[in-house]
Design a protein around this motif. Structure first.
Motif, PDB file in Angstrom:
ATOM      1  N   MET A  87      -3.013   9.769   8.460  1.00 45.32           N
ATOM      2  CA  MET A  87      -3.023   8.548   9.259  1.00 45.32           C
ATOM      3  C   MET A  87      -4.336   7.786   9.062  1.00 45.32           C
ATOM      4  SD  MET A  87      -1.377   6.577  11.307  1.00 45.32           S
ATOM      5  CE  MET A  87      -0.034   7.550  12.022  1.00 45.32           C
ATOM      6  N   ASP A  88      -5.443   8.494   9.084  1.00 47.44           N
ATOM      7  CA  ASP A  88      -6.735   7.845   8.862  1.00 47.44           C
ATOM      8  C   ASP A  88      -6.790   7.221   7.468  1.00 47.44           C
ATOM      9  OD1 ASP A  88      -7.550   8.663  11.360  1.00 47.44           O
ATOM     10  OD2 ASP A  88      -8.747  10.356  10.627  1.00 47.44           O
TER      11      ASP A  88
ATOM     12  N   VAL B 191       0.844  -1.191   0.000  1.00 48.86           N
ATOM     13  CA  VAL B 191       0.000   0.000   0.000  1.00 48.86           C
ATOM     14  C   VAL B 191       0.886   1.250   0.000  1.00 48.86           C
ATOM     15  CG1 VAL B 191      -1.718   1.327   1.284  1.00 48.86           C
ATOM     16  CG2 VAL B 191      -1.826  -1.186   1.260  1.00 48.86           C
ATOM     17  N   GLU B 192       0.651   2.138  -0.962  1.00 46.81           N
ATOM     18  CA  GLU B 192       1.281   3.457  -0.953  1.00 46.81           C
ATOM     19  C   GLU B 192       0.148   4.479  -1.035  1.00 46.81           C
ATOM     20  OE1 GLU B 192       4.889   5.846  -3.156  1.00 46.81           O
ATOM     21  OE2 GLU B 192       3.289   5.016  -4.388  1.00 46.81           O
ATOM     22  N   MET B 193      -0.302   4.927   0.117  1.00 43.57           N
ATOM     23  CA  MET B 193      -1.438   5.829   0.182  1.00 43.57           C
ATOM     24  C   MET B 193      -0.918   7.260   0.012  1.00 43.57           C
ATOM     25  SD  MET B 193      -3.702   7.978   1.723  1.00 43.57           S
ATOM     26  CE  MET B 193      -2.794   8.323   3.218  1.00 43.57           C
ATOM     27  N   CYS B 194      -1.049   7.796  -1.188  1.00 45.23           N
ATOM     28  CA  CYS B 194      -0.439   9.099  -1.508  1.00 45.23           C
ATOM     29  C   CYS B 194      -1.404  10.261  -1.298  1.00 45.23           C
ATOM     30  CB  CYS B 194       0.081   9.083  -2.941  1.00 45.23           C
ATOM     31  SG  CYS B 194       1.541   8.069  -3.129  1.00 45.23           S
ATOM     32  N   TYR B 195      -1.882  10.384  -0.073  1.00 43.26           N
ATOM     33  CA  TYR B 195      -2.696  11.538   0.292  1.00 43.26           C
ATOM     34  C   TYR B 195      -2.012  12.233   1.448  1.00 43.26           C
ATOM     35  CZ  TYR B 195      -6.476  14.294   2.324  1.00 43.26           C
ATOM     36  OH  TYR B 195      -7.224  15.331   2.829  1.00 43.26           O
ATOM     37  N   PRO B 196      -1.726  13.518   1.372  1.00 44.26           N
ATOM     38  CA  PRO B 196      -2.099  14.420   0.282  1.00 44.26           C
ATOM     39  C   PRO B 196      -0.926  14.662  -0.673  1.00 44.26           C
ATOM     40  CG  PRO B 196      -1.454  15.674   2.208  1.00 44.26           C
ATOM     41  CD  PRO B 196      -1.225  14.227   2.549  1.00 44.26           C
ATOM     42  N   TYR B 197      -1.153  14.449  -1.943  1.00 43.40           N
ATOM     43  CA  TYR B 197      -0.177  14.862  -2.953  1.00 43.40           C
ATOM     44  C   TYR B 197      -0.878  15.043  -4.277  1.00 43.40           C
ATOM     45  CZ  TYR B 197       0.708  10.936  -6.247  1.00 43.40           C
ATOM     46  OH  TYR B 197       0.629  10.003  -7.253  1.00 43.40           O
ATOM     47  N   CYS B 198      -0.259  15.804  -5.158  1.00 37.71           N
ATOM     48  CA  CYS B 198      -0.739  15.949  -6.529  1.00 37.71           C
ATOM     49  C   CYS B 198       0.441  15.813  -7.471  1.00 37.71           C
ATOM     50  CB  CYS B 198      -1.413  17.309  -6.750  1.00 37.71           C
ATOM     51  SG  CYS B 198      -2.996  17.456  -5.926  1.00 37.71           S
ATOM     52  N   ALA B 199       0.219  15.223  -8.625  1.00 38.32           N
ATOM     53  CA  ALA B 199       1.272  15.044  -9.623  1.00 38.32           C
ATOM     54  C   ALA B 199       0.788  15.568 -10.969  1.00 38.32           C
ATOM     55  CB  ALA B 199       1.646  13.569  -9.743  1.00 38.32           C
ATOM     56  N   GLN B 200       1.653  16.260 -11.642  1.00 34.37           N
ATOM     57  CA  GLN B 200       1.323  16.800 -12.953  1.00 34.37           C
ATOM     58  C   GLN B 200       1.356  15.699 -14.017  1.00 34.37           C
ATOM     59  OE1 GLN B 200       4.633  19.503 -12.625  1.00 34.37           O
ATOM     60  NE2 GLN B 200       3.274  21.264 -12.631  1.00 34.37           N
ATOM     61  N   PHE B 201       0.622  15.901 -15.074  1.00 33.20           N
ATOM     62  CA  PHE B 201       0.740  15.030 -16.239  1.00 33.20           C
ATOM     63  C   PHE B 201       2.106  15.295 -16.860  1.00 33.20           C
ATOM     64  CE2 PHE B 201      -3.850  15.200 -15.723  1.00 33.20           C
ATOM     65  CZ  PHE B 201      -4.205  13.876 -15.929  1.00 33.20           C
TER      66      PHE B 201
ATOM     67  N   GLU C 173      -1.489  19.984  11.083  1.00 33.70           N
ATOM     68  CA  GLU C 173      -2.085  19.089  12.065  1.00 33.70           C
ATOM     69  C   GLU C 173      -3.321  18.394  11.492  1.00 33.70           C
ATOM     70  OE1 GLU C 173      -0.823  18.192  14.916  1.00 33.70           O
ATOM     71  OE2 GLU C 173       0.891  19.533  14.603  1.00 33.70           O
ATOM     72  N   GLU C 174      -4.115  19.135  10.734  1.00 34.71           N
ATOM     73  CA  GLU C 174      -5.302  18.553  10.116  1.00 34.71           C
ATOM     74  C   GLU C 174      -4.921  17.441   9.145  1.00 34.71           C
ATOM     75  OE1 GLU C 174      -8.640  19.913   6.820  1.00 34.71           O
ATOM     76  OE2 GLU C 174      -7.925  21.423   8.264  1.00 34.71           O
ATOM     77  N   LEU C 175      -3.897  17.696   8.337  1.00 37.26           N
ATOM     78  CA  LEU C 175      -3.524  16.714   7.322  1.00 37.26           C
ATOM     79  C   LEU C 175      -2.748  15.538   7.902  1.00 37.26           C
ATOM     80  CD1 LEU C 175      -2.758  19.028   4.290  1.00 37.26           C
ATOM     81  CD2 LEU C 175      -4.579  17.347   4.510  1.00 37.26           C
ATOM     82  N   LEU C 176      -2.053  15.746   8.991  1.00 39.11           N
ATOM     83  CA  LEU C 176      -1.423  14.613   9.672  1.00 39.11           C
ATOM     84  C   LEU C 176      -2.476  13.594  10.092  1.00 39.11           C
ATOM     85  CD1 LEU C 176       1.195  16.472  11.898  1.00 39.11           C
ATOM     86  CD2 LEU C 176       1.742  14.612  10.307  1.00 39.11           C
ATOM     87  N   LYS C 177      -3.554  14.078  10.666  1.00 37.84           N
ATOM     88  CA  LYS C 177      -4.632  13.176  11.069  1.00 37.84           C
ATOM     89  C   LYS C 177      -5.286  12.512   9.870  1.00 37.84           C
ATOM     90  CE  LYS C 177      -8.893  12.836  13.778  1.00 37.84           C
ATOM     91  NZ  LYS C 177      -9.531  11.953  12.775  1.00 37.84           N
ATOM     92  N   LYS C 178      -5.569  13.313   8.835  1.00 42.51           N
ATOM     93  CA  LYS C 178      -6.200  12.748   7.642  1.00 42.51           C
ATOM     94  C   LYS C 178      -5.300  11.712   6.974  1.00 42.51           C
ATOM     95  CE  LYS C 178      -9.361  16.481   6.365  1.00 42.51           C
ATOM     96  NZ  LYS C 178      -9.722  17.467   5.305  1.00 42.51           N
TER      97      LYS C 178
END
Length: 347
Positions: A327-328, A264-274, A320-325
């Motif tokens: 992990m969840d 599993v590589e859960m890549c949230y939060p990130y965005c990648a360009q085309f 802090e918000e995104l750390l929790k998100k």
């Protein structure tokens, strides 16, 4: 039984902001009920410049890492980048020290392969700002470089998996593996990265599966990004919440490979360009299937897509918000992966 592991990138914010080290990560993967880990050795914000989330190759440190993995009877794989001989030898020796039997890497992309050979470079420019149908000679060079490392892989009984890492189409990578022609070098199928090369994940799975030795199981959506050249970016999302048909892709890759593990590589939060010209992988535009356009994760007044990966640069509150998100999301992705694997085994 299919074993499931967790890549350290799934909790990149925790590592980069010193909320977790490699020992805490292994404990967390065990807490999630997983069977292994993939350790990312690539430098990034606040990480060791050579060893990334592993932190060090000091023998005593590696012994402690291996002892914790052995305590939980967990498998371990490494993730690095580049194919230079000296670099891979060092990674292989470190992998053996902790018991890793598979190493993921990817082929560096260069604008001009001939010029790169002269300078000894590896495409040293800002890949995030480049759109190219790159010099195809990069793959010819890769074949020759990879052939050099085969005896070392064989000696240590470690396999190398080449990832579809946003630039390469599945066909391009399959051709490299065929040309190298060694049981010690295969492919790393990433369930989402083909999208950045305008390729359907299912098509990539079909082509890559017979040569696949390791994976990144992830999910994606496409969101608007007015600052981007194509006006859209590919965005990581917890597994099962995006638009990739993960069940179909998993069925393909398990049916047509000898895989016994899914990472599993859960890549949230990130965005990648085309990264390639539209049509390079067979898809010409966003709009349908996994390329359907969804709303952005945040209003642009709060955070733009190209800021998702490093929210600490905006505010401590957002971090802090995104750390929790994150992990969840990692926990939810692990559970979703277990569900799909059990369904596959029950067929």
């Amino acid at each position: 039984m299919i074993k499931i592991g967790l890549d350290t990138e799934s909790l990149h914010l925790w590592f980069q902001n010193k909320r977790m080290d490699i020992f805490g990560f292994i404990e967390k993967a065990h807490e999630f009920g997983l069977d292994g880990v993939m350790i990312n050795l690539i430098k990034d914000y606040n990480l060791d410049p050579e060893w990334g989330t592993l932190e060090s190759n000091d023998p005593e440190h590696l012994k402690k890492v291996r002892a914790l993995l052995d305590k939980y009877n967990m498998y371990v794989e490494f993730a690095t980048k580049g194919i230079q001989y000296d670099h891979l030898v060092k990674i292989i020796e470190t992998a053996e020290a902790v018991g890793a039997d598979i190493i993921r890497t990817y082929i560096p992309i260069t604008l001009n392969a001939k010029e790169d050979r002269k300078t000894g470079g590896e495409g040293k420019y800002d890949l995030g700002k480049v759109r190219l149908d790159f010099d195809p000679a990069v793959f010819d060079d890769a074949v020759e470089e990879l052939k050099k490392i085969v005896p070392v892989l064989k000696k240590h009984r470690i396999k190398l998996g080449l990832e579809n890492h946003e630039y390469e189409t599945a066909e391009e990578l399959v051709n490299v593996v065929k040309a190298v022609d060694s049981p010690w070098i295969g492919l790393h199928y990433d369930f989402g990265n083909s999208m950045m090369a305008w390729e359907e994940p299912e098509q990539a799975a079909e082509l890559m599966a017979p040569y696949t030795v390791t994976t990144h199981f992830k999910d994606h959506i496409v969101i608007p990004c007015p600052d981007d050249e194509y006006e859209y970016v590919v965005c990581g999302i917890p597994a099962g919440q995006g638009n990739i048909d993960l069940k179909r892709c998993l069925d393909i890759v398990l049916d047509k490979s000898e895989l016994t593990r899914i990472n599993v590589e859960m890549c949230y939060p990130y965005c990648a360009q085309f990264k390639r010209t539209p049509g390079a992988g067979g898809v010409n535009a966003v709009g349908e299937g996994c390329f359907k356009v969804e709303p952005p994760l945040y209003d642009e007044s709060v955070m733009k897509p190209n800021q998702y990966y490093y929210p600490q640069e905006i505010s401590e509150e957002l971090l802090e918000e995104l750390l929790k998100k994150q992990m969840d999301g990692a926990r939810e992705s692990a559970e979703y992966t277990k569900k799909l694997c059990r369904e596959y085994e029950g067929k």
